[in-house]
Enzyme design. Structure first.
Site, short mmCIF file in Angstrom:
data_model
loop_
_atom_site.label_atom_id
_atom_site.label_comp_id
_atom_site.label_asym_id
_atom_site.label_seq_id
_atom_site.Cartn_x
_atom_site.Cartn_y
_atom_site.Cartn_z
N LEU A 87 -19.60 97.60 93.64
CA LEU A 87 -20.18 97.21 95.45
C LEU A 87 -20.54 95.52 95.36
O LEU A 87 -20.31 94.95 94.06
CB LEU A 87 -21.27 97.56 94.94
CG LEU A 87 -21.53 99.46 94.98
CD1 LEU A 87 -22.46 99.95 94.63
CD2 LEU A 87 -21.09 99.42 95.94
N HIS A 103 -22.80 103.16 81.58
CA HIS A 103 -22.58 102.21 81.19
C HIS A 103 -21.52 102.34 79.81
O HIS A 103 -23.00 103.17 78.78
CB HIS A 103 -22.52 101.31 81.30
CG HIS A 103 -20.20 100.08 80.56
ND1 HIS A 103 -19.32 100.23 81.90
CD2 HIS A 103 -20.48 99.39 79.71
CE1 HIS A 103 -18.47 99.79 80.86
NE2 HIS A 103 -19.28 99.29 79.51
#
Ligand code: GRF
Length: 195
Positions: A87, A103
């Protein structure tokens, strides 16, 4: 809190989130929308099994479309659960501390792609997963929760990834619950859980 989950593939984290929601373990978060940038993603079928609104983000479409979709559904919290698109800082600055990401490493070690392979190749004895707020850098924002797993001598990438994934499925719903209940204090890079 009106929540959107963004996915690109398998959707096992999405499943963990939806199960937590069913079990009333998602705090004040209400998953009202699933967005996928891949219409073939397994997670899309999953979302429809849970009768969630689904929006497919065309690869050609930019963030303007994404913003329109988020505004249309009055989204307050964005969860990146295996969303393979970076993003822009413009986008992130619209949603400060309102975007979280999972993550598969103990950040700040091994950001980026193939985190489990990076961990194996580096020879670390412990790896794990991290839920963090998203900032302008990749896999870098303030850390909300982490969970560690052992790296075994005989581990393949698949072994390590699946051991880490089990932990992902716990900490991501927990982090959503904390954020949705306003239980986090963010000061600089530090996130404290308000007792
Ligand atoms: C997970 O390992 C997550 O940490 C990473 O992408 C993978 C997505 O898996 N960002 P899934 O689609 O949730 O099963």
């Amino acid at each position: 809190m009106r929540t959107a989950v963004l996915i690109s593939g398998r959707g096992s984290n999405l499943q963990a989130i939806l199960e937590a929601e069913e079990e009333k373990n998602l705090g004040d978060a209400n998953v009202v929308l699933v967005i996928s940038n891949n219409s073939e993603a397994k997670g899309v079928i999953l979302a429809s099994n849970y009768s969630k609104n689904i929006e497919i983000l065309d690869i050609e479409e930019g963030e303007d479309t994404l913003i329109k979709i988020l505004m249309k559904h009055e989204i307050e919290l964005i969860v990146l659960a295996g969303f393979m698109k970076i993003l822009s800082s413009d986008f992130v600055s619209r949603y400060v501390n309102k975007i979280i990401n999972i993550h598969p490493s103990l950040l700040p070690s091994f950001p980026g792609l193939n985190a489990q392979r990076q961990a194996l190749e580096s020879g670390v004895k412990i790896s794990g997963c991290t839920v963090h707020f998203v900032n302008e850098e990749v896999d870098d924002g303030p850390i909300i929760l982490q969970s560690a797993v052992e790296v075994l001598d005989e581990d393949t990438e698949v072994d390590l990834a699946s051991r880490i994934l089990k932990e992902e499925h716990k900490i991501l719903p927990n982090a959503i619950s904390l954020v949705s209940q306003g239980k986090l204090d963010v000061v600089g890079r530090k996130v404290r859980i308000v007792k």
